[in-house]
Design an enzyme around this catalytic site. Structure first.
Site, PDB file in Angstrom:
ATOM      1  N   CYS A 105       0.815  -1.207   0.000  1.00  0.00           N
ATOM      2  CA  CYS A 105       0.000   0.000   0.000  1.00  0.00           C
ATOM      3  C   CYS A 105       0.853   1.263   0.000  1.00  0.00           C
ATOM      4  O   CYS A 105       1.538   1.570   0.974  1.00  0.00           O
ATOM      5  CB  CYS A 105      -0.930   0.026   1.208  1.00  0.00           C
ATOM      6  SG  CYS A 105      -1.923   1.517   1.242  1.00  0.00           S
ATOM      7  N   CYS A 113      -0.219   4.217   0.175  1.00  0.00           N
ATOM      8  CA  CYS A 113      -0.789   5.219   1.070  1.00  0.00           C
ATOM      9  C   CYS A 113      -0.059   5.248   2.413  1.00  0.00           C
ATOM     10  O   CYS A 113      -0.021   6.263   3.073  1.00  0.00           O
ATOM     11  CB  CYS A 113      -2.263   4.934   1.329  1.00  0.00           C
ATOM     12  SG  CYS A 113      -3.249   4.728  -0.149  1.00  0.00           S
TER      13      CYS A 113
END
Lengths: 92, 144
Positions: B48, B50
């Site tokens: 990920c 993010c």
């Protein structure tokens, strides 16, 4: 912005606290938010109408450790959402 | 479903290239965590962007701190399922999240950084938090 994702809003991929017009408070990873709905992944719901820890107690623990995901995906109508905040910035 | 290994490999190497030991199955995790003396850092890596995009360089910065854990290892969420499950079992009572970072002292979990405290933060912020936990729990300068 996520590495492999389209633009789904600033909160895409962020763990958020969603306050609602009712007694429910939801914690989950935001997938998308727009004028129609808020989509969360790996979400958990606290309902202050139920027995158990208070909302503040629930959020205090959530801000420290996170939540146990009970719902793989939740779609919340935007009209029911009063506020969305980052769990990581919660002051408890 | 796991991501293609060729895509994940550079994310693994961001940690293994700085000396973090990679654990690929439950046996390797149990062997690593069976070292009950001293401090052990375990990073649950993730694709990920993010969050993990900040976590890996944050860990790299933190491990340059004068006071740091005796050993560090990593498992990869979504890829090495058994290894990740073994780490999560060792973090009893803590909800699963990835990326995340756990610090064990003498076999006990003493500090945990869940995903939501990594998201949206830059590497330096993540490193500062980790270094503070190293100062609190590791105490002695690392030998190398």
């Amino acid at each position: 912005m996520g590495t492999f994702h389209d633009d789904l809003g600033d909160l895409h991929g962020i763990t958020v606290v969603v306050d609602t017009t009712g007694s429910r408070t939801i914690v989950g990873r935001c997938h998308e938010e727009n004028d129609v709905h808020v989509v969360l992944h790996d979400a958990d719901i606290h309902d202050s109408a139920d027995e158990g820890p208070s909302r503040d107690e629930y959020l205090t623990r959530a801000s420290k450790f996170g939540v146990w995901p009970k719902h793989k995906t939740l779609v919340l109508p935007r009209a029911e959402v009063t506020e969305i905040r980052r769990l990581g910035k919660l002051s408890v | 479903m796991p991501y293609p290994e060729e895509m994940v490999a550079p994310m693994r190497e961001e940690l293994t290239n700085i000396g973090v030991q990679e654990l690929r199955d439950g046996i390797e995790v149990e062997a690593f965590l069976s070292q009950k003396t001293g401090t052990s850092l375990v990073i649950v890596n993730s694709v990920c962007g993010c969050a993990a995009g900040g976590a890996r360089p944050g860990v790299a910065l933190a491990l340059q701190h004068e006071i740091r854990p005796d050993r560090a290892a990593t498992v990869f969420a979504g890829q090495d399922v058994e290894a990740v499950a073994a780490v999560r079992a060792a973090c009893d009572g803590i909800p699963p999240s990835s990326p995340s970072i756990a610090l064990f002292k003498d076999g006990e979990l003493v500090h945990f950084v869940p995903r939501h405290n990594i998201e949206g933060r830059d590497a330096q912020q993540i490193a500062f938090d980790l270094m503070a936990s190293f100062d609190e729990h590791c105490k002695t300068p690392a030998s190398s």
